[in-house]
Design an enzyme around this catalytic site. Structure first.
Site, PDB file in Angstrom:
ATOM      1  N   ARG A  16       8.656   1.423  -9.279  1.00 40.18           N
ATOM      2  CA  ARG A  16       7.217   1.726  -9.210  1.00 40.18           C
ATOM      3  C   ARG A  16       6.807   2.814 -10.195  1.00 40.18           C
ATOM      4  O   ARG A  16       5.971   3.669  -9.888  1.00 40.18           O
ATOM      5  CB  ARG A  16       6.819   2.104  -7.774  1.00 40.18           C
ATOM      6  CG  ARG A  16       6.812   0.932  -6.815  1.00 40.18           C
ATOM      7  CD  ARG A  16       6.387   1.335  -5.419  1.00 40.18           C
ATOM      8  NE  ARG A  16       7.343   2.277  -4.830  1.00 40.18           N
ATOM      9  CZ  ARG A  16       7.104   3.068  -3.797  1.00 40.18           C
ATOM     10  NH1 ARG A  16       5.916   3.032  -3.228  1.00 40.18           N
ATOM     11  NH2 ARG A  16       8.026   3.870  -3.322  1.00 40.18           N
ATOM     12  N   HIS A 698     -12.186   3.782   6.540  1.00 36.00           N
ATOM     13  CA  HIS A 698     -11.798   3.823   5.126  1.00 36.00           C
ATOM     14  C   HIS A 698     -12.452   4.989   4.412  1.00 36.00           C
ATOM     15  O   HIS A 698     -12.172   5.243   3.256  1.00 36.00           O
ATOM     16  CB  HIS A 698     -12.170   2.512   4.438  1.00 36.00           C
ATOM     17  CG  HIS A 698     -11.426   1.351   4.996  1.00 36.00           C
ATOM     18  ND1 HIS A 698     -12.028   0.393   5.781  1.00 36.00           N
ATOM     19  CD2 HIS A 698     -10.125   1.015   4.926  1.00 36.00           C
ATOM     20  CE1 HIS A 698     -11.106  -0.487   6.153  1.00 36.00           C
ATOM     21  NE2 HIS A 698      -9.957  -0.129   5.656  1.00 36.00           N
TER      22      HIS A 698
END
Ligand code: GLN
Ligand code: ZN
Length: 764
Positions: A16, A698
Site C-alpha cells: 500500500r 459520516h
C-alpha cells in the site's frame, strides 16, 4: 503468434505504498515532488512486474481514480474549483476529497460524488455534466506517463476511458440530456487523439464497460457515432469491455470502426463464438481468459482446450489478457507469509495472473510441450483443490440438503410477533438505539495490534476489550438509550471478524484491494464449505447483557453482506455459498437467543451492492439473497426481535424484497437525504418497524435537537409513530466519543419532545 497484454494493474502497491504516499502528502508531511516521485517509482515497479507482456498498460495508474483522471484529461473540471489557487493537482484532490493538501475539511469546496464502478467494490468520482459543459483537453499528465514508459524502453498500450462509458457514468446536474454533449465530447477526444498521434504509440485501449449494461437505442447509436467520429489517426484502437455479456450490444460492438475488441471470456464466454463470427477479418479479438476479479488459479489445461481451436481460427488476431483490469485483485501472492499453506497454492494475485497468461501464450505459440511442467503442476493443483477434504465437507453438504421452507419462516406473522415482543421488551414509544459499533479508539486499535503481534496475551486482550464493553454500556445507560449494544470493540471489521472464526475461510496479510482513493479493503477468502466450529459472539453479548437490565442487542453480519465483501469460491454458485453462510450465522442467532439475548440485529449493509449489472437478473439474485437472510434469521421464537440494518435507503427499486426479509425492525441511512429517501413509503406500505437514521455518522457535525425532531416528523408523515425507532444512520466506529456523546444526547432529547408531542396529540 498470440499477443499478450494487460488492461490495468493495481496501483496501490504491494504494501500500500501509494496510500501512505498520498496520506503523507495530504497531511503536509511531503510535497508535490515527493508524491509524484513515489508515484513514478511505483509505476516503474508495476511496469517491471508486467514486463513479460507484449503490451503493458500505461495511464491505468492514478493518484485517486481513473474516472477523475479522465475528467481532468478532457478538461472537464467542476466550475466550483476552476478559479481556486494552486496547481492542477490541488484541484484534482479538491474534487476527489473536498480538499487538497493542508486544507481544512469543507473549507472551500464540496467533493465530487462517489459511486461504485459497475458491480465492483471500487468507487469512482462521478463526472458532473451541465447543459453547455465544455471540454478543454489537457493531455499532459497522460503524455508524460507515455514518455516515462518510452524512456524505460517499454512496449506500451495507453489506456483511457471511452466516450460512451465516460458520458454514461456521469450525472446531469441540471436535468440536461447528457447525449446533447456527445458532439462536444467527440471533438474533445479528437483533440486528444491529435496529441497522442505525436507520441508514436501503436495501440490505444479504450475502456467501454458500459457496453455490458442495458443501453437504450439512443445510447447504442451514440456508441456508433462516437467511434465513427474518431477516425483519421495514426494508432490503432482496442475497445475493451468487461464484467459481463454484451447481449444486444454485441453486434454493434463487433461492428465498431476500430481495430480490435476485448471481451470478458470469463463472464461472456458464451458470446465468444458469435463474436468470432461477427468480427471482420482485419480486427483483433482480445479474450480475457484469466479472471481479473477473483483470486483463484486458472485451470490452464481447460482454458487451452477451449482456446486452441479459437487460436487455429484467429491466428495472430488472437490476443490474451485478464478479463478486466487487475485493479480488483491484490498485487502479489509472494508477499504472503502466513497464508494457510494448503490454500495458498490455489491462489493467484495480479502478478501470478500474468504468469498464467504467459504460460497460456507460450502453450499456444509453441505448443503445450514447452510448458509441460507448468501445466502438469497446474493440473495437480486444480485436482487437489477439487478433491480436497479442506474444501468439501460432507456435513455441510448434508445440512444444505436438509434446508426446508419452514426454516425460512417465522412461527407467526409480524403483527402477532409484535404483540409478544411488546410484552417481553416493554419498550417505550420511539425506542432509541444505535447501530452497533461505538468509537474504535486508538487504544482499542493498539490493543488489537499488540495482541496480533503477541505483545498482549489473549487474557489481557480479552480483559481490555471487556473494559471497553463495560465503558460502552455505562455510557449508554447514562445517556438513557433503550436498547443497548456492546459496541463491537473486538471487531476489526464486520466481515473479517466472522471470516476469522468460520471454517472454510482464510485471510491474507497484504491482500488489499483499492476501494476508493487511498482506502483499501482486504476481503477475506472463502475457499471451502462453511461451518461454525463454535459460537463467535455469544460470550461478548452475554457479558454485555450481564452489565445491564436494559435489553442488549446481539450483533451479527448477515450472509449476503459476508458474501459480497469476501473473495468467494469459483467452484460453486454464489447462492450456494451464501446458503452455507446462512446456516452458520443461523446457528449463531439461535445461540444468542438461548443465551438470553432478546433482540438480534443481522446487518445486511451490502445487500444492495450485490445486485447484478442487468436488471433482468435482479430478481434471481434477490430471491436467493432474501431467502438466505430469512434462513439466517427466522429460526427464533416469536418473542425474539430481529433487526436488520442497511447503510443506504436508496431502495425504492428493491423495497418489495426488503419487506420480504420480514425483519421486525429495519434501520436505514436517511439523515443526509433529509428523509426524502423515505418517499418510497408514500406508495409502498411497509408493514414492520423502521428506524430512519437521524445522525449522519459520516460527518463530524453534531445534529441539533431541532434537526432531529424535524427529521423524525418527516418520517412520521409516512410511517406511523408507533412503528418508528430513533437511531443514527450507521455504526459509530469511525467517530470519536466527544462527537458521539453530544450527538446521542441530542437524539434522546429529541425523542423526549417527540414523545411529549405524541402524548399531547393523544389527549387532545
Ligand atoms: N453493526 C455495524 C456497525 O455498527 C454496522 C456497520 C455497517 O452497517 N456498515 O459498525
Ligand atoms: Zn451501516
Amino acid at each position: 503468434m498470440v499477443t499478450t497484454h494487460n488492461l490495468g494493474f493495481p496501483r496501490i502497491g504491494k504494501k500500500r505504498e501509494l496510500k501512505f504516499a498520498l496520506e503523507n502528502y495530504w497531511q503536509g508531511k511531503s510535497d508535490q515532488r515527493e508524491l509524484l516521485d513515489s508515484a513514478a517509482a511505483l509505476r516503474k515497479i508495476h511496469w517491471q512486474q508486467q514486463g513479460r507482456l507484449d503490451y503493458i498498460p500505461v495511464g491505468d495508474f492514478s493518484l485517486y481514480d481513473q474516472v477523475l483522471d479522465t475528467s481532468f484529461l478532457l478538461g472537464h473540471i467542476p466550475s466550483r474549483v476552476r478559479d481556486l489557487p494552486g496547481s492542477i493537482l490541488d484541484n484534482y484532490f479538491r474534487v476527489a476529497r473536498g480538499r487538497s493538501a493542508n486544507e481544512r475539511a469543507n473549507c472551500c469546496v464540496s467533493a465530487g460524488e462517489m459511486t461504485k464502478w459497475f458491480d465492483t467494490n471500487y468507487h469512482y468520482i462521478v463526472p458532473e455534466f451541465e447543459v453547455g459543459t465544455h471540454f478543454t483537453v489537457n493531455a499532459r499528465a497522460l503524455i508524460e506517463q507515455i514518455e516515462e514508459a518510452h524512456a524505460q524502453d517499454l512496449k506500451i498500450k495507453p489506456v483511457i476511458i471511452g466516450p460512451l462509458t465516460y458520458l454514461s457514468l456521469g450525472k446531469s446536474k441540471d436535468g440536461g440530456h447528457k447525449l446533447d454533449l456527445l458532439e462536444a465530447l467527440i471533438a474533445a477526444y479528437q483533440t486528444l487523439f491529435a496529441e497522442l498521434d505525436k507520441t508514436g504509440i501503436e495501440w490505444l485501449q479504450m475502456d467501454e464497460p458500459a457496453l455490458v449494461t442495458e443501453l437504450e437505442a439512443e445510447w447504442q447509436a451514440a456508441a456508433i457515432e462516437a467511434y465513427e467520429g474518431l477516425q483519421g489517426r495514426s494508432f490503432k484502437i482496442l475497445v475493451s469491455t468487461y464484467f459481463g455479456q454484451l447481449q444486444d450490444n454485441l453486434r454493434l460492438t463487433c461492428a465498431l470502426p476500430v481495430d480490435g475488441i476485448h471481451l470478458d471470456a470469463i463472464n461472456a464466454k458464451d458470446e465468444i463464438a458469435e463474436a468470432v463470427a461477427l468480427l471482420s477479418a482485419d480486427k483483433v479479438l482480445s479474450l480475457g481468459v484469466i479472471n481479473g476479479r477473483n483470486i483463484w488459479i486458472n485451470d490452464l489445461n481447460a482454458t487451452l482446450d477451449w482456446l486452441e481451436p479459437l487460436h487455429q481460427l484467429l491466428g495472430a488476431r488472437l490476443w490474451l489478457a485478464p478479463s478486466c483490469s487487475l485493479l480488483h485483485v491484490p498485487v502479489d501472492l509472494d508477499s504472503e507469509e502466513n497464508l494457510d499453506s494448503n490454500v495458498k497454492p490455489w491462489l493467484c494475485f495480479a502478478v501470478q495472473k500474468l504468469d498464467e497468461l504467459s504460460t497460456l501464450a507460450l502453450a499456444l505459440n509453441s505448443g503445450r510441450d514447452c510448458v509441460a511442467e507448468a501445466l502438469a503442476a497446474n493440473r495437480a493443483l486444480i485436482d487437489s483443490r477439487r478433491n480436497s477434504p479442506r474444501v468439501h465437507k460432507p456435513e455441510v453438504q448434508n445440512a444444505l440438503s436438509r434446508i426446508n421452507d419452514s426454516m425460512a419462516k417465522r412461527q407467526s406473522p409480524y403483527p402477532l410477533r409484535a404483540v409478544e415482543q411488546r410484552e417481553k421488551l416493554q419498550l417505550p414509544l420511539y425506542p432509541s438505539t444505535t447501530i452497533g459499533s461505538f468509537p474504535q479508539t486508538a487504544e482499542i486499535r493498539q490493543s488489537r495490534r499488540d495482541f496480533r503481534l503477541g505483545k498482549l496475551s489473549a487474557q489481557k486482550y480479552q480483559r481490555a476489550m471487556e473494559e471497553e464493553v463495560a465503558h460502552c454500556v455505562r455510557e449508554q445507560e447514562a445517556l438513557g438509550l433503550d436498547v443497548l449494544v456492546h459496541g463491537e470493540p473486538e471487531r476489526n471489521d464486520m466481515v473479517e471478524y466472522f471470516g476469522e472464526q468460520l471454517e472454510g475461510y482464510t485471510s491474507s496479510q497484504f491482500g488489499w484491494v483499492q476501494s476508493y482513493g487511498s482506502r483499501c479493503v482486504k476481503p477475506p477468502i472463502i475457499y471451502g464449505d462453511i461451518s461454525r466450529p463454535k459460537a463467535m459472539t455469544v460470550a461478548w453479548a452475554r457479558y454485555a447483557q450481564s452489565l445491564t437490565a436494559k435489553p442488549m442487542k446481539g450483533m451479527l453480519t448477515g450472509p449476503v453482506t459476508i458474501l459480497n465483501w469476501s473473495f468467494v469460491r469459483d467452484d460453486q454458485s454464489r447462492s450456494e455459498t451464501c446458503l452455507q453462510l446462512a446456516l452458520a450465522i443461523r446457528e449463531e442467532v439461535l445461540d444468542l437467543e438461548n443465551a438470553g439475548i432478546d433482540i438480534i440485529q443481522i446487518d445486511e449493509a451490502a445487500l444492495r451492492e450485490g445486485l447484478p449489472l442487468r436488471k433482468t437478473q435482479w430478481q434471481d439474485y434477490l430471491d436467493w439473497a432474501i431467502r438466505a437472510f430469512r434462513i439466517t434469521a427466522n429460526g427464533v421464537s416469536d418473542a425474539t426481535q430481529i433487526h436488520t440494518h442497511m447503510c443506504y435507503s436508496d431502495f425504492n427499486d428493491i423495497i418489495a424484497a426488503i419487506t420480504e426479509m420480514d425483519a421486525d425492525v429495519i434501520t436505514i441511512e436517511t439523515s443526509r437525504s433529509d428523509m426524502s429517501l423515505l418517499d418510497v413509503f408514500d406508495e409502498f406500505h411497509y408493514p414492520n418497524q423502521i428506524g430512519p437514521g437521524v445522525y449522519d455518522i459520516h460527518s463530524p457535525n453534531i445534529p441539533t435537537v431541532e434537526a432531529i425532531v424535524a427529521l423524525m416528523k418527516k418520517a412520521e408523515q409516512r410511517i406511523p409513530a408507533e412503528r418508528l425507532w430513533i437511531n443514527p444512520d450507521c455504526g459509530l466506529k469511525t467517530r470519536n466519543w466527544p462527537e458521539v456523546l453530544p450527538a446521542l444526547e441530542n437524539m434522546l432529547e429529541a425523542r423526549k419532545q417527540l414523545v411529549a408531542d405524541f402524548t399531547n396529540r393523544q389527549t387532545e
